[in-house]
Design an enzyme around this catalytic site. Structure first.
Site, PDB file in Angstrom:
ATOM      1  CB  THR A  34     -10.457   0.920  -6.180  1.00 23.13           C
ATOM      2  OG1 THR A  34     -10.175  -0.037  -5.156  1.00 23.13           O
ATOM      3  CG2 THR A  34      -9.806   0.468  -7.482  1.00 23.13           C
TER       4      THR A  34
ATOM      5  CE  LYS B  61      -8.531  -2.470  -4.654  1.00 18.61           C
ATOM      6  NZ  LYS B  61      -8.800  -3.750  -3.992  1.00 18.61           N
TER       7      LYS B  61
ATOM      8  CE  LYS C 156     -14.866   2.099  -8.699  1.00 18.86           C
ATOM      9  NZ  LYS C 156     -13.698   2.048  -7.773  1.00 18.86           N
TER      10      LYS C 156
END
Length: 293
Positions: free
Chosen positions: A94, A171, A241
């Site tokens: 990701t 995603k 993140k």
């Protein structure tokens, strides 16, 4: 069957590598902490000492590492030269769509095709091959990678076109929606508690009717049980993140995302409290704390 290179055997990568071995593929594995990959030798994997050693000329390397910097660190000229003309690097991490586009250009300069192939699955779902995959990049390369995703973790693979960044965007959208659902459920359940409604009764009704999906059903149960500590399936640091990447992508495209800002703040608070490797589910604790629960 051909030999597949696999880089990154963390919580999610490990069961995917196991499934590839069970499916009959020969697998060369590299993990930054070698000891974490060694159990795969018992299943027939070859554990190597550098990313480039997993590659076969014209073959496929799959990688699943923590973040943009980790992908950039493994995508060296040594790895790409080892893959050579006709080789494919399928990145399942990701990361930012901009990073993927830069990596695709770097790969192309050395004759290697870069494909984006993120994973929608917690480790147990990946092990059961009950996850979902998304993929974007050149068509011919995707056709070579899709069977590996199906063998490794995915009940279905969704094609997002030839722009390598598109699967990354999806995603990020998906992870944002999961985080937002956790916040939504926490707020709803604490509202139930404070108004003398059994939150478990509310959960049973809502997650079997209006919100009948694995995200609401599974995460909802964990929120009710306050499963905010213990062994994380997906660390809060990684969730933070991802929310940083969501907001980065939103800012670049002038897309207001107030809910993304909220869940980002929740995760920042979780990390600020210094808990040891909490699951990102801990973001839901904020709604209970705000309400005095």
């Amino acid at each position: 069957m051909e030999t597949i290179g696999f880089i990154g055997t963390g919580n999610l990568g490990y069961p995917i590598a196991v499934n590839l071995l069970k499916a009959g593929y020969k697998v060369k594995v590299y993990n930054r902490t070698r000891e974490k990959a060694l159990p795969l030798e018992q299943l027939g994997a070859i554990v190597v000492n550098s990313p480039e050693e997993v590659a076969e000329k014209g073959g496929i390397v799959m990688s699943l590492v923590a973040d943009d910097k980790a992908v950039e660190a493994i995508a060296t000229d040594a790895l790409l030269n080892a893959l050579g003309e006709g080789g494919i690097h399928a990145s399942m991490s990701t990361i930012s769509p901009d990073t993927s586009k830069a990596l695709a250009a770097q790969h192309a300069a050395l004759g290697v095709t870069y494909v984006t192939a993120p994973v929608f699955a917690r480790p147990d779902a990946a092990a059961a091959k009950a996850g979902n995959g998304v993929i974007s990049g050149p068509a011919a390369a995707k056709e070579r990678v899709k069977p590996l995703m199906e063998a490794g973790f995915a009940r279905k693979v969704f094609d997002m076109g030839e722009d390598v960044g598109s699967a990354n965007v999806l995603k990020l959208i998906g992870n944002f929606m999961i985080a937002a659902a956790m916040e939504l459920m926490a707020e709803a359940f604490v509202l139930a508690e404070k108004n003398n409604l059994d939150p478990r009764a509310a959960y049973e009704m809502l997650t079997t009717t209006l919100f009948a999906s694995p995200i609401f059903r599974n995460y909802g149960a964990m929120i009710l049980d306050r499963e905010f500590a213990g062994q994380p399936y997906f660390k809060a640091a990684l969730g933070l993140k991802d929310m940083n990447l969501v907001l980065q992508t939103a800012n670049k495209s002038y897309t207001p995302m107030p809910m993304a800002n909220l869940v980002h703040a929740r995760l920042t608070t979780v990390m600020a409290k210094g808990s040891k490797d909490p699951d990102w589910l801990a973001l839901a604790s904020g709604a209970f704390e705000d309400a005095g629960r």
